[in-house]
Structures are given as structure tokens and as C-alpha cells.
Design an enzyme around this catalytic site. Sequence first.
Site, PDB file in Angstrom:
ATOM      1  N   CYS A 182       0.784  -1.301   0.153  1.00 41.67           N
ATOM      2  CA  CYS A 182      -0.065  -0.096   0.059  1.00 41.67           C
ATOM      3  C   CYS A 182       0.775   1.387  -0.021  1.00 41.67           C
ATOM      4  O   CYS A 182       0.492   2.372  -0.376  1.00 41.67           O
ATOM      5  CB  CYS A 182      -1.125  -0.124   1.219  1.00 41.67           C
ATOM      6  SG  CYS A 182      -2.013  -1.363   1.261  1.00 41.67           S
ATOM      7  N   HIS A 191      -3.768   7.000   0.967  1.00 39.14           N
ATOM      8  CA  HIS A 191      -4.252   5.622   0.686  1.00 39.14           C
ATOM      9  C   HIS A 191      -5.497   5.343   1.148  1.00 39.14           C
ATOM     10  O   HIS A 191      -5.701   5.272   2.221  1.00 39.14           O
ATOM     11  CB  HIS A 191      -3.009   4.656   1.290  1.00 39.14           C
ATOM     12  CG  HIS A 191      -3.409   3.279   1.028  1.00 39.14           C
ATOM     13  ND1 HIS A 191      -3.830   2.734  -0.324  1.00 39.14           N
ATOM     14  CD2 HIS A 191      -3.537   2.214   2.042  1.00 39.14           C
ATOM     15  CE1 HIS A 191      -4.125   1.620  -0.067  1.00 39.14           C
ATOM     16  NE2 HIS A 191      -3.955   1.086   1.267  1.00 39.14           N
ATOM     17  N   ASN A 198      -9.874  -0.833  -2.013  1.00 36.90           N
ATOM     18  CA  ASN A 198      -8.467  -0.844  -1.645  1.00 36.90           C
ATOM     19  C   ASN A 198      -7.562  -1.196  -2.853  1.00 36.90           C
ATOM     20  O   ASN A 198      -7.836  -2.446  -3.143  1.00 36.90           O
ATOM     21  CB  ASN A 198      -8.253  -1.184  -0.283  1.00 36.90           C
ATOM     22  CG  ASN A 198      -6.862  -1.112   0.011  1.00 36.90           C
ATOM     23  OD1 ASN A 198      -6.061  -0.751  -0.787  1.00 36.90           O
ATOM     24  ND2 ASN A 198      -6.318  -1.243   1.177  1.00 36.90           N
TER      25      ASN A 198
END
Length: 336
Positions: free
Chosen positions: A115, A263, A293
Site C-alpha cells: 500500500c 491511501h 482498496n
Amino acid sequence: MYNSKITGLGYYVPDNVVTNDDLSKVMDTDDAWIQERTGIQERRHVVKGEGDTTTTMGVKAAKIAIERAGIDKDDIDFIVFATLSPDYYFPGPGVLVQRDLGIKTVGALDVRNQCSGFVYGISVADQYIKSGMYKNILVIGSELHSHGLDMSTRGRGVSVIFGDGAGAAVLSREEDTNKGILSTHLHSEGQHAEELSLIAPGMGKRWVTDILEDADPNDESYFPYMNGQFVFKNAVVRFSEVIMEGLNKNKLSPTDIDLLVPHQANLRISQFIQKKFGLGDNQVFNNIMKYGNTTAASIPIALTEAWESGKVNSGDLVVLAAFGSGFTWGSAIIKW
Ligand code: UT7
């Protein structure tokens, strides 16, 4: 010394929309649970056999970014590709992008920071540009999660969250050192490596042959694992720390932020950060509702959408921040 600035942005997501209701047809979950815990309404999944891969999605995003940067592909001096879902175990997708875009034989670096991959990627690119070594660097974040998720009820704690897509940025030399990327801040804490991980296939514990030999229907080792609450608790702390670190480094305060692009891990995390820093709704950009995500792709997709919708303007202070598997986390402080 130079600075680097983002001169072009692009993103690509597959057409196939998968809603929460779609997921509830294949596993025991429901729209209310997913929206309440994550904010996600839908995500994109590449349809198997329709051709898109992590690399091809990255290439599509990159073409848009290069065009918007107003340069030719032959002006690219270096490629950085961040992903946790590469087309091949090796080589990484960086070289596939060099090939597929027909770029001359420049260096191609693959970043494995999940991430935080895009923030790590632009940090690396920024150093090369600052030092004068390169002038234009293509940084891509792309993920194809959906083919590797456990879509049964067993995997629901992870599988409802992740989506496919790609984003890309061109970083170019900026002579004015008060503009562009002012600083980047990177961290890791490997003691929590297994708390959000995919350990097989890997040379450390289980290779493909071990999985095949065992042929165990209860084997979960080749699906991603996440200790959700532990990750959540660490995320909110590290996001806050690394944003503050970046602001302090530049003698700035949260009130100076024009746009925070976090993020897209969980809408609840973004909202926590927003509240903690006293930011208004127009100062934080979220699109996890539409895409879930997308790991290394989430920041460049969000930044591109924010830019396309006129939320990023010359002179703005834009803050990028990420946290994820590793654990790794980082921030970038940008004067647009
Ligand atoms: O991008 C990298 C960083 N990632 C993150 O930052 C993610 C951080 N973590 C999270 O976002 C949250 O922990 C999750 C969204 C993953 C999970 O939310 P949670 O509130 O922590 O739920 P939980 O894991 O504690 O599970 C609560 C309950 C459990 O049932 P019991 O044991 O209470 O009966 C789960 O089995 O919810 C159940 N559950 C589900 N129910 C319906 C787990 N997943 C689902 C699901 N649908 N998809």
C-alpha cells in the site's frame, strides 16, 4: 540540486463493476456490513480471460500520464513500478512496461512496498531527479487483486476490501526548489510483516510444489491474510505520525494543507485522520467508495481523479500518505 514535480497523471480501472450485493451472492456478507465498516460500495474486478493484467493496466494509465506531461515516451529516463500483484513471479512488471510502451532501454525498478508502494516509488524518483541523474521518471502503481482472493465466506474479511486498477505519474525536473515535491518520509516495521501478508508461494515457507503436493482444500496459505483490527490500529497512528513528520520538516501545520490524498485503505481511517487534523470535507480526497482498496494504485488513482475534478491547483499544498503491509508507511509533501 533540483526538485521534481508531477507533470502528468493518469489512471485506468477495468470496466467490470462488482457491487457489495454481487459479493453477497458468492459469500456470506452484505452491503450494510461492508459500507459500515469500510465505506466501500463497489470495486472493479478484471474479468478472467479478458486480457487485462497488472502490467497492461499500468501501461494504459502510463500512456495518459505521459501524454498529459506533454512529453514523448522517449523522454522517459527511468521507470518505477509498484505492485504486490505482478504478472510474473519474475521478472517484475517494470521491464514489461519498458517493452510494451516501446521505451528505449532505460532502467526499470520494481517496488515491493504494497500500500505504500506509490509513495516509496515517488520518493525514489524524486531522489534521482533531485540529484540531476534523470529528468523524467514514470512511476506506476497497479494491482490485479481479484484473481488471487478467496471469494468464499472464509475470505470475506479481506476479499470485500480489495479492487483492481492502476494509476501513473510522470515526475519531471523542476528548477524552482520551492515547488514540486518538497520532501518524502518513509518507514517500515518488519516485526509485523505477517500481520498483512501473502506467504505462499514463496521460497521461505511454501513453494508452488508444496501447495500442489499437499492438495489441501483447507489450505489458506496462498490467500492474503490480514489481522484487520491490528492493522487498523497501527494505520491510524502511523498515518498521523508520518503526515506530521512531513509538515514539521517543512515548517508547515495541518491548516496549510489544501488537499490530503490518503491511501484508500478504509473510509473510517481517512475520516479519523480528517478529524484528527481538523480538515474539512473538501481537504481530503476519497474514492474508496467506487474502487475499494487498490493498494499501490490507490494514491495515483485518487490523485488523478482529484486533479481531473479541479481539486489540485497550482500553488496548493498536497499531502500524500500511505500505510500498509510490511508494515510500511510514508508521506510526500508537495507544493503543486
Ligand atoms: O491497505 C492496507 C491497510 N489495511 C487496512 O488499513 C485495513 C484495516 N482494517 C480494517 O479496515 C478493518 O479491520 C476491516 C474492515 C478489515 C474489518 O473490520 P472490523 O470492524 O475490524 O471487523 P472484524 O474483523 O473485527 O470482524 C467483525 C465481525 C466478525 O464476526 P464475529 O467474529 O464478530 O462474529 C467477522 O467474522 O465481522 C465478520 N466479518 C464479516 N461479516 C460480513 C468479517 N468480514 C465480513 C464481511 N461481511 N465481509
